[in-house]
Design an enzyme around this catalytic site. Structure first.
Site, PDB file in Angstrom:
ATOM      1  N   ASP A  11       0.868  -1.171   0.000  1.00  0.00           N
ATOM      2  CA  ASP A  11       0.000   0.000   0.000  1.00  0.00           C
ATOM      3  C   ASP A  11       0.910   1.228   0.000  1.00  0.00           C
ATOM      4  O   ASP A  11       2.044   1.168   0.483  1.00  0.00           O
ATOM      5  CB  ASP A  11      -0.886  -0.027   1.249  1.00  0.00           C
ATOM      6  CG  ASP A  11      -1.589   1.289   1.484  1.00  0.00           C
ATOM      7  OD1 ASP A  11      -2.390   1.678   0.620  1.00  0.00           O
ATOM      8  OD2 ASP A  11      -1.323   1.932   2.517  1.00  0.00           O
ATOM      9  N   ARG A  42      -7.476  12.552   6.950  1.00  0.00           N
ATOM     10  CA  ARG A  42      -7.249  11.160   6.562  1.00  0.00           C
ATOM     11  C   ARG A  42      -8.498  10.305   6.799  1.00  0.00           C
ATOM     12  O   ARG A  42      -8.874   9.491   5.946  1.00  0.00           O
ATOM     13  CB  ARG A  42      -6.062  10.601   7.354  1.00  0.00           C
ATOM     14  CG  ARG A  42      -5.789   9.123   7.158  1.00  0.00           C
ATOM     15  CD  ARG A  42      -5.446   8.781   5.727  1.00  0.00           C
ATOM     16  NE  ARG A  42      -4.938   7.407   5.620  1.00  0.00           N
ATOM     17  CZ  ARG A  42      -4.755   6.768   4.475  1.00  0.00           C
ATOM     18  NH1 ARG A  42      -5.041   7.373   3.319  1.00  0.00           N
ATOM     19  NH2 ARG A  42      -4.284   5.536   4.461  1.00  0.00           N
ATOM     20  N   ASN A 120      -5.156   2.979  -3.697  1.00  0.00           N
ATOM     21  CA  ASN A 120      -6.388   3.653  -4.087  1.00  0.00           C
ATOM     22  C   ASN A 120      -6.118   4.965  -4.811  1.00  0.00           C
ATOM     23  O   ASN A 120      -7.005   5.506  -5.475  1.00  0.00           O
ATOM     24  CB  ASN A 120      -7.252   3.936  -2.854  1.00  0.00           C
ATOM     25  CG  ASN A 120      -8.059   2.726  -2.418  1.00  0.00           C
ATOM     26  OD1 ASN A 120      -8.281   1.798  -3.188  1.00  0.00           O
ATOM     27  ND2 ASN A 120      -8.501   2.731  -1.169  1.00  0.00           N
TER      28      ASN A 120
END
Length: 231
Positions: A11, A42, A120
């Site tokens: 990630d 966040r 993402n």
């Protein structure tokens, strides 16, 4: 760790890149609420990715980052601070890498592992941050959920990584600091390692977490025994 590993997939945000470094660089201007604002930014960024996925209302991660920052600035009554939002968004494109990130990736790549990112983040924001941190020089591949217009932890994202890298799930060591990401990856069949810098308690126990370490630098000793298998 299993002997069949061929790829180490990471990630990006929160694992290799410090998501709080954007606000910390501007802490004097943000003021006493800097840490809390960064945490809220966040939290909302991730929340918006999940809610948009559930509602089938996709928007890329850069837009979600912008929307989340707007909410955070409003919460702390900083939305009228001239130029602050633009400066924070610009800083997010150049997030700092964790100090042990580059060396860890280099060791794994030298040992013969495929070294990749599965994020993402959309490609533009990823490439900007990786170039700024110089991590782009070490990677074999950088895979974005934006290609599928869905977000982790949807299992299709993890299958996408397997397809692009030419590996099976059991051949992947997936590394993240995010428990929700590891839950999805573990349930999919990846061998998961949590980078637990804050010493948080276990989560998502229905999905098998293989290992947990406190920093990226502890990953290499964990995987070094498999180098002959990877080469």
């Amino acid at each position: 760790m299993v002997d069949s590993l061929r790829a180490c997939v990471f990630d990006a945000y929160g694992t290799l890149l410090d998501v709080h470094s954007a606000v910390m660089r501007n802490a004097d201007e943000v003021g006493a609420s800097a840490e809390a604002l960064s945490m809220l930014w966040r939290q909302r960024q991730l929340e918006y990715s999940w809610t948009r996925t559930l509602m089938h209302q996709y928007a890329d991660f850069w837009q979600l980052t912008d929307e989340a920052l707007t909410f955070a600035l409003r919460t702390y009554h900083l939305e009228d601070r001239k130029g602050l939002k633009d400066r924070l968004m610009s800083a997010y494109k150049e997030l700092s890498a964790y100090p042990d990130a580059a060396e860890t990736l280099e060791k794994l790549k030298s040992a013969g592992y495929i070294v990749a990112i599965l994020s993402n983040g959309n490609d533009e924001m990823l490439q900007a941050a990786l170039k700024a941190s110089k991590l782009d020089r070490v990677l074999d591949s950088c895979l974005s959920a934006d290609d599928l217009k869905i977000y982790k932890p949807d299992p299709r994202i993890y299958q996408f990584a397997c397809d692009r890298l030419g590996v099976n799930p059991n051949e992947v060591c997936f590394v993240s600091s995010n428990a929700w990401d590891l839950g999805g990856a573990g349930k999919f069949g990846f061998n998961t390692v949590r980078i637990n810098r804050q010493g948080n308690p276990p989560e998502y126990e229905f999905a098998p977490l293989k290992h947990q370490v406190n920093s990226l630098s502890e990953l290499w000793p964990l995987l070094a025994k498999n180098v002959t298998k990877a080469a």
